[in-house]
Design an enzyme around this catalytic site. Structure first.
Site, short mmCIF file in Angstrom:
data_model
loop_
_atom_site.label_atom_id
_atom_site.label_comp_id
_atom_site.label_asym_id
_atom_site.label_seq_id
_atom_site.Cartn_x
_atom_site.Cartn_y
_atom_site.Cartn_z
CB CYS A 137 -0.98 -0.04 1.16
SG CYS A 137 -2.36 1.12 0.97
CG HIS A 159 -3.70 -3.56 3.09
ND1 HIS A 159 -2.63 -3.05 3.81
CD2 HIS A 159 -4.36 -2.50 2.57
CE1 HIS A 159 -2.65 -1.73 3.73
NE2 HIS A 159 -3.69 -1.38 2.98
CD GLU A 188 -0.92 -5.75 5.43
OE1 GLU A 188 -1.09 -4.55 5.71
OE2 GLU A 188 -1.05 -6.18 4.25
#
Length: 239
Positions: A88, A166, A168
């Protein structure tokens, strides 16, 4: 393998990416920049993860100093041959550090979405969690790996891999984001934050697998560049 994680907010964690690196024998150090931690020395690092931020890379004012410091540190990492996985804001910082641009997207992208990928073995089509308002315009020498209607979603720059989404995030981390202001932001963009959170929890097992594939891609890209520079007998700059 020594991996440094650069996060910008207390709510942030490398999550599934950290798990994937640790499964490959990595030891992680976590640094909350710009406060309270400085950016770590690059000596001895084998990889870096740079996470997201609520700031824009092009922000002026009081944030400009630390953003410029981080861009300079990314260039130093490249010069030292240390690969970066940017997520990001981290992806946008890579673009800006090496000759690209970052601009506001036509609309904020929030929620789970698919991407058009050049190679699903490197970048799975998703779905991926998005939570951003800017987009990267990578430099001409970047290799675009995935995109969608909003913009570029993944690209490689030499030894570095950048992703706009994202990989994660698990449900617990998204819950922290929503509590820190993301709930209001999601509602403003027409999304049901509770439904988004439920979907994120439901996606966790698949998200873990996709993050593992992404880390494998990051290591592969870095190793390929390392082999190429080894044949050339020097470290090639990305920019």
């Amino acid at each position: 393998m020594r991996v440094a994680v650069i996060r910008h907010h207390e709510e942030d964690s490398a999550g599934f990416l950290a798990e994937a690196f640790e499964a490959r024998g990595a030891t992680l150090s976590v640094h909350l920049f710009p406060k309270p931690d400085p950016l770590p020395p690059l000596d001895g690092l084998d990889h870096v993860i740079v996470l997201g931020a609520i700031n824009s890379v092009y922000d002026d004012g009081p944030h400009r100093e630390w953003i410029d410091a981080e861009l300079g540190w990314l260039r130093a990492a490249d010069a030292a041959g240390v690969p970066v996985l940017g997520v990001c804001f981290g992806a946008q910082a890579l673009a800006a550090a090496f000759g690209g641009r970052v601009e506001a997207a036509e609309h904020k992208e929030i929620g789970w979405t698919m991407v058009d990928t050049v190679d699903p073995g490197l970048i799975p089509a998703g779905p991926w969690l998005e939570f951003h308002g800017d987009r990267s315009l990578p430099p001409p020498h970047a290799r675009i790996l995935a995109r969608n209607k909003v913009g570029v979603q993944a690209f490689a720059l030499g030894r570095h891999l950048a992703v706009q989404f994202h990989p994660e995030v698990d449900g617990a981390q998204l819950g922290l984001w929503l509590d820190a202001g993301g709930r209001t932001e999601a509602i403003k963009e027409g999304h049901d934050p509770d439904a988004l959170l439920a979907e994120t929890f439901a996606q966790e097992a698949a998200s873990r697998e996709r993050a593992d594939t992404l880390v494998a891609a990051a290591v592969l890209i870095a190793d390929a560049e390392r082999a190429e520079t080894g044949r050339a007998g020097q470290t090639r700059p990305t920019g």
